[in-house]
Design a protein around this motif. Structure first.
Motif, PDB file in Angstrom:
ATOM      1  N   PHE A  39       0.828  -1.211   0.000  1.00 57.32           N
ATOM      2  CA  PHE A  39       0.000   0.000   0.000  1.00 57.32           C
ATOM      3  C   PHE A  39       0.860   1.258   0.000  1.00 57.32           C
ATOM      4  O   PHE A  39       0.528   2.246  -0.654  1.00 57.32           O
ATOM      5  CB  PHE A  39      -0.944  -0.008   1.205  1.00 57.32           C
ATOM      6  N   MET A  40       1.960   1.225   0.723  1.00 58.43           N
ATOM      7  CA  MET A  40       2.881   2.361   0.713  1.00 58.43           C
ATOM      8  C   MET A  40       3.529   2.552  -0.658  1.00 58.43           C
ATOM      9  O   MET A  40       3.975   3.656  -0.997  1.00 58.43           O
ATOM     10  CB  MET A  40       3.958   2.201   1.782  1.00 58.43           C
ATOM     11  N   LEU A  41       3.557   1.507  -1.464  1.00 59.58           N
ATOM     12  CA  LEU A  41       4.065   1.644  -2.837  1.00 59.58           C
ATOM     13  C   LEU A  41       3.235   2.660  -3.613  1.00 59.58           C
ATOM     14  O   LEU A  41       3.762   3.440  -4.421  1.00 59.58           O
ATOM     15  CB  LEU A  41       4.033   0.288  -3.550  1.00 59.58           C
ATOM     16  N   GLU A  42       1.914   2.673  -3.362  1.00 60.58           N
ATOM     17  CA  GLU A  42       1.049   3.623  -4.054  1.00 60.58           C
ATOM     18  C   GLU A  42       1.371   5.056  -3.641  1.00 60.58           C
ATOM     19  O   GLU A  42       1.300   5.977  -4.458  1.00 60.58           O
ATOM     20  CB  GLU A  42      -0.425   3.303  -3.760  1.00 60.58           C
ATOM     21  N   LEU A  43       1.716   5.266  -2.376  1.00 57.45           N
ATOM     22  CA  LEU A  43       2.166   6.585  -1.942  1.00 57.45           C
ATOM     23  C   LEU A  43       3.491   6.933  -2.583  1.00 57.45           C
ATOM     24  O   LEU A  43       3.684   8.056  -3.073  1.00 57.45           O
ATOM     25  CB  LEU A  43       2.306   6.617  -0.417  1.00 57.45           C
ATOM     26  N   ASN A  44       4.398   5.979  -2.618  1.00 58.97           N
ATOM     27  CA  ASN A  44       5.728   6.205  -3.193  1.00 58.97           C
ATOM     28  C   ASN A  44       5.635   6.696  -4.633  1.00 58.97           C
ATOM     29  O   ASN A  44       6.386   7.584  -5.057  1.00 58.97           O
ATOM     30  CB  ASN A  44       6.549   4.910  -3.115  1.00 58.97           C
ATOM     31  N   LYS A  45       4.685   6.160  -5.374  1.00 57.41           N
ATOM     32  CA  LYS A  45       4.526   6.542  -6.779  1.00 57.41           C
ATOM     33  C   LYS A  45       4.143   8.012  -6.935  1.00 57.41           C
ATOM     34  O   LYS A  45       4.449   8.636  -7.954  1.00 57.41           O
ATOM     35  CB  LYS A  45       3.458   5.665  -7.441  1.00 57.41           C
ATOM     36  N   LEU A  46       3.472   8.571  -5.917  1.00 61.54           N
ATOM     37  CA  LEU A  46       2.980   9.947  -6.005  1.00 61.54           C
ATOM     38  C   LEU A  46       3.955  10.975  -5.441  1.00 61.54           C
ATOM     39  O   LEU A  46       3.768  12.177  -5.638  1.00 61.54           O
ATOM     40  CB  LEU A  46       1.649  10.067  -5.253  1.00 61.54           C
ATOM     41  N   LEU A  47       4.968  10.517  -4.714  1.00 59.26           N
ATOM     42  CA  LEU A  47       5.889  11.447  -4.068  1.00 59.26           C
ATOM     43  C   LEU A  47       6.678  12.254  -5.094  1.00 59.26           C
ATOM     44  O   LEU A  47       7.142  11.701  -6.100  1.00 59.26           O
ATOM     45  CB  LEU A  47       6.863  10.687  -3.161  1.00 59.26           C
ATOM     46  N   PRO A  48       6.849  13.556  -4.880  1.00 66.78           N
ATOM     47  CA  PRO A  48       7.721  14.353  -5.757  1.00 66.78           C
ATOM     48  C   PRO A  48       9.126  13.764  -5.771  1.00 66.78           C
ATOM     49  O   PRO A  48       9.575  13.173  -4.781  1.00 66.78           O
ATOM     50  CB  PRO A  48       7.711  15.741  -5.089  1.00 66.78           C
ATOM     51  N   GLU A  49       9.813  13.925  -6.882  1.00 67.84           N
ATOM     52  CA  GLU A  49      11.118  13.283  -7.039  1.00 67.84           C
ATOM     53  C   GLU A  49      12.106  13.685  -5.947  1.00 67.84           C
ATOM     54  O   GLU A  49      12.951  12.881  -5.536  1.00 67.84           O
ATOM     55  CB  GLU A  49      11.695  13.607  -8.420  1.00 67.84           C
ATOM     56  N   ASN A  50      12.032  14.926  -5.487  1.00 66.56           N
ATOM     57  CA  ASN A  50      12.987  15.365  -4.468  1.00 66.56           C
ATOM     58  C   ASN A  50      12.701  14.748  -3.096  1.00 66.56           C
ATOM     59  O   ASN A  50      13.567  14.756  -2.212  1.00 66.56           O
ATOM     60  CB  ASN A  50      12.996  16.894  -4.358  1.00 66.56           C
ATOM     61  N   ILE A  51      11.482  14.199  -2.908  1.00 65.21           N
ATOM     62  CA  ILE A  51      11.113  13.565  -1.640  1.00 65.21           C
ATOM     63  C   ILE A  51      11.161  12.045  -1.757  1.00 65.21           C
ATOM     64  O   ILE A  51      11.455  11.347  -0.787  1.00 65.21           O
ATOM     65  CB  ILE A  51       9.696  14.007  -1.210  1.00 65.21           C
ATOM     66  N   LYS A  52      10.894  11.525  -2.947  1.00 61.04           N
ATOM     67  CA  LYS A  52      10.765  10.079  -3.150  1.00 61.04           C
ATOM     68  C   LYS A  52      12.059   9.363  -2.776  1.00 61.04           C
ATOM     69  O   LYS A  52      13.130   9.647  -3.308  1.00 61.04           O
ATOM     70  CB  LYS A  52      10.419   9.784  -4.605  1.00 61.04           C
ATOM     71  N   GLY A  53      11.937   8.402  -1.850  1.00 61.76           N
ATOM     72  CA  GLY A  53      13.058   7.556  -1.485  1.00 61.76           C
ATOM     73  C   GLY A  53      12.895   6.177  -2.092  1.00 61.76           C
ATOM     74  O   GLY A  53      12.145   5.987  -3.052  1.00 61.76           O
TER      75      GLY A  53
END
Length: 458
Positions: free
Chosen positions: A400-414
């Motif tokens: 489920f957190m993968l779906e959040l990860n997909k939406l994170l801005p590139e500068n925040i996405k880990g």
């Protein structure tokens, strides 16, 4: 604690004796032969994956003096035979409250978020007023709660019982056992929603806490919660409210954060204003302090002891503790909120992370479980909180957190990981010196394994 014998066990359970005499048995009750001790009374519980009756021989070999069973084929042992051993455990706890703990004030606490913290804070405070007894850890279900009652000292003055819930009907039974003087519903939020069709259904289930309450009891409610009016209209009890709402019985007038924690200005309905300090970072802890104040007021206790008592509060490990810690020699600030998670507590933890404005803020987030068909929505909705709190980097764990990860801005996405062990193996690529690191996720995600990789300094 009460010394159980054949007579009072039979009185409590309605069972019958087989090969027993009325000699003193034990004040200690066990359901697990792995930890049973000589002189214990053994209760043979049945579960989906086990049956205590299969371990009777072992229990008596280890020194059990008698056993409560629902099968009478074990004629060689001293037994109390009942129809249902779990019901017998419940009946013994109820008997203990109504016949032994007659002078104790019973406070039950339920709610979607904040139960354990509120329970622990209330216990910290009530210890300044007398003998207080409380659930150990998270023993808040249909086995843990009666055991908590049965372990209370006979001179107990305040019995604090956290009541958990995953399905409708569970709280009703535990309330009937507890017979509370005061019941607290901390809030109604999305938690265990996979077993309920709506938040209103959750609110209805939380109101089951009234089923065993004394007729002159008091219900403590969160006036800031959107379901307050519904709970109030169905309470049929004296109600004391808490919150930021200016009409609340116990109102939070002001909250100021400093390096030592939170400074609270609390107004009572009498007009009295109290100033209290909490040695914690998260603003959500203020609500627990309001509940504690409301309970003390309902018990008609001297509130002058409250400020000093609150200063002694420490957060239960895994519930938002802030530590100075080291990883590979790098000093960091670690927020250990790894025990559990739901949408409300996750957003609160992110807000706490956001208070570290001058440091790199890193969130290690695991799935929030038990959210049913809305799981993806609840996870992706965290994006706004992450951006608002200027979190620098978010690493995620779970489907489920993968779906959040997909939406994170590139500068925040880990980085994203399937499980916590994968994240643990990559910590060296994540942690930088002087980071503030939040670790949070549902219990089943085992985010505590990440915390174990850090060396706590203090």
């Amino acid at each position: 604690m009460l010394k159980w014998n054949a007579n009072n066990i039979i009185d409590a359970t309605g069972g019958r004796g087989e090969g027993v005499c009325n000699s003193v048995y034990s004040s200690n009750i066990s359901t697990d032969t792995r930890s049973i001790k000589k002189g214990d009374l053994f209760i043979a519980l049945k579960g989906k994956k086990f049956d205590g009756h299969d371990f009777l021989h072992e229990a008596f070999l280890k020194g059990a003096v008698a056993a409560v069973v629902s099968e009478d084929k074990y004629r060689n042992f001293p037994l109390i035979i009942v129809q249902d051993t779990l019901k017998a455990l419940h009946n013994m706890a109820s008997y203990y409250i109504r016949n032994i703990l007659v002078n104790a004030k019973v406070i039950t606490i339920t709610g979607s978020v904040g139960k354990t913290t509120t329970k622990d804070m209330l216990n910290t405070v009530l210890l300044h007023y007398g003998v207080s007894h409380v659930n150990e850890g998270n023993l808040n279900n249909n086995i843990g709660l009666p055991f908590t009652i049965l372990k209370a000292p006979e001179d107990c003055q305040y019995l604090i019982l956290e009541i958990g819930m995953s399905r409708a009907g569970e709280i009703k039974e535990l309330s009937k056992i507890s017979n509370p003087d005061i019941a607290v519903i901390t809030n109604i939020e999305p938690a265990h929603v996979e077993n309920f069709s709506s938040l209103l259904d959750i609110a209805q289930a939380k109101l089951e806490i009234l089923h065993g309450m004394k007729n002159n009891g008091t219900l403590v409610l969160n006036k800031d919660n959107e379901h307050y009016d519904y709970l109030l209209s169905n309470a049929n009890r004296n109600v004391v409210s808490f919150g930021k709402n200016e009409s609340a019985t116990v109102c939070l007038l002001e909250l100021i954060r400093d390096d030592n924690g939170l400074n609270l200005k609390i107004k009572l309905n009498s007009g009295q204003i109290m100033n209290c300090n909490l040695p914690v970072k998260g603003e959500h802890f203020a609500y627990s302090a309001l509940v504690v104040t409301a309970v003390l007021q309902s018990l008609e206790l001297d509130l002058s002891k409250l400020p000093l008592a609150l200063e002694n509060f420490t957060v239960t490990e895994g519930r938002g503790n802030v530590h100075q810690a080291k990883y590979n020699g790098k000093l960091v600030h670690l927020i250990n909120d790894s025990y559990n998670a739901n949408p409300t507590s996750m957003k609160a933890a992110i807000r706490t992370l956001g208070t570290y404005s001058n440091l790199r803020k890193v969130a290690l987030l695991g799935d929030m479980l038990g959210l049913g068909n809305e799981s993806i929505v609840f996870h992706t909705e965290l994006l706004d909180s992450i951006v608002e709190q200027n979190v620098n980097k978010v690493h995620t764990v779970g489907k489920f957190m993968l779906e959040l990860n997909k939406l994170l801005p590139e500068n925040i996405k880990g980085m994203h990981f399937d499980d916590s062990n994968q994240l643990k193996s990559n910590l060296a690529n994540i942690v930088q010196g002087n980071d503030v690191i939040l670790v949070k996720g549902s219990h089943g995600m085992r985010m505590d394994l990440i915390v174990q990789e850090f060396t706590i300094e203090y």
